[in-house]
Design a protein around this motif. Structure first.
Motif, PDB file in Angstrom:
ATOM      1  N   ALA A   2       0.848  -1.186   0.000  1.00  0.00           N
ATOM      2  CA  ALA A   2       0.000   0.000   0.000  1.00  0.00           C
ATOM      3  C   ALA A   2       0.890   1.245   0.000  1.00  0.00           C
ATOM      4  N   LYS A   4       1.458   5.363   0.218  1.00  0.00           N
ATOM      5  CA  LYS A   4       0.926   6.618   0.749  1.00  0.00           C
ATOM      6  C   LYS A   4       1.728   7.770   0.157  1.00  0.00           C
ATOM      7  N   ARG A   6       2.964  11.151   1.455  1.00  0.00           N
ATOM      8  CA  ARG A   6       3.088  11.828   2.743  1.00  0.00           C
ATOM      9  C   ARG A   6       4.363  12.650   2.804  1.00  0.00           C
ATOM     10  N   ASP A  24       5.935   3.338   0.836  1.00  0.00           N
ATOM     11  CA  ASP A  24       5.156   2.243   1.404  1.00  0.00           C
ATOM     12  C   ASP A  24       4.664   2.693   2.775  1.00  0.00           C
ATOM     13  N   GLU A  25       3.392   2.475   3.071  1.00  0.00           N
ATOM     14  CA  GLU A  25       2.820   3.003   4.307  1.00  0.00           C
ATOM     15  C   GLU A  25       3.413   2.377   5.566  1.00  0.00           C
ATOM     16  N   HIS A  26       4.114   1.271   5.445  1.00  0.00           N
ATOM     17  CA  HIS A  26       4.693   0.615   6.614  1.00  0.00           C
ATOM     18  C   HIS A  26       6.130   1.078   6.910  1.00  0.00           C
ATOM     19  N   ARG A  29       9.037   7.318   8.929  1.00  0.00           N
ATOM     20  CA  ARG A  29       8.800   8.661   8.393  1.00  0.00           C
ATOM     21  C   ARG A  29       9.859   9.060   7.376  1.00  0.00           C
ATOM     22  N   ALA A  64      -2.568   4.937  -4.717  1.00  0.00           N
ATOM     23  CA  ALA A  64      -1.940   5.581  -3.562  1.00  0.00           C
ATOM     24  C   ALA A  64      -2.961   6.472  -2.856  1.00  0.00           C
ATOM     25  N   LYS A  65      -2.785   6.644  -1.551  1.00  0.00           N
ATOM     26  CA  LYS A  65      -3.665   7.493  -0.750  1.00  0.00           C
ATOM     27  C   LYS A  65      -2.848   8.642  -0.167  1.00  0.00           C
ATOM     28  N   SER A  67      -1.856  11.260   2.852  1.00  0.00           N
ATOM     29  CA  SER A  67      -1.969  11.408   4.296  1.00  0.00           C
ATOM     30  C   SER A  67      -2.854  12.623   4.545  1.00  0.00           C
TER      31      SER A  67
END
Length: 77
Positions: A2, A4, A6, A24-26, A29, A64-65, A67
């Protein structure tokens, strides 16, 4: 995986600058980004944001999403 879109922090202590990244969202930062999509400088007047809109559109099209923070920044720009 997934993805993101951000912020990733760069800059000096007490003078942060941010990169807008697809990651990758995992990941952490400041982990290794898939692609750098732009920059955000909160210390410029009204917060200067520069984004590669064509690349953001591509990442959104493949799932992609945003943040919450990046979503607010894009609405303001």
């Amino acid at each position: 995986m997934a993805v993101k879109i951000r912020l990733s922090r760069i800059g000096k202590t007490n003078q942060p600058l941010y990169r807008v990244v697809a990651i990758d969202e995992h990941k952490k930062r400041n982990g290794q980004a898939i692609e750098i999509l732009g920059t955000y400088n909160p210390y410029k007047t009204k917060g200067k944001i520069e984004i590669k809109k064509d690349r953001v559109d591509y990442w959104i099209s493949v799932g992609a999403k945003f943040s919450a923070t990046v979503s607010n920044l894009i609405k303001k720009s």
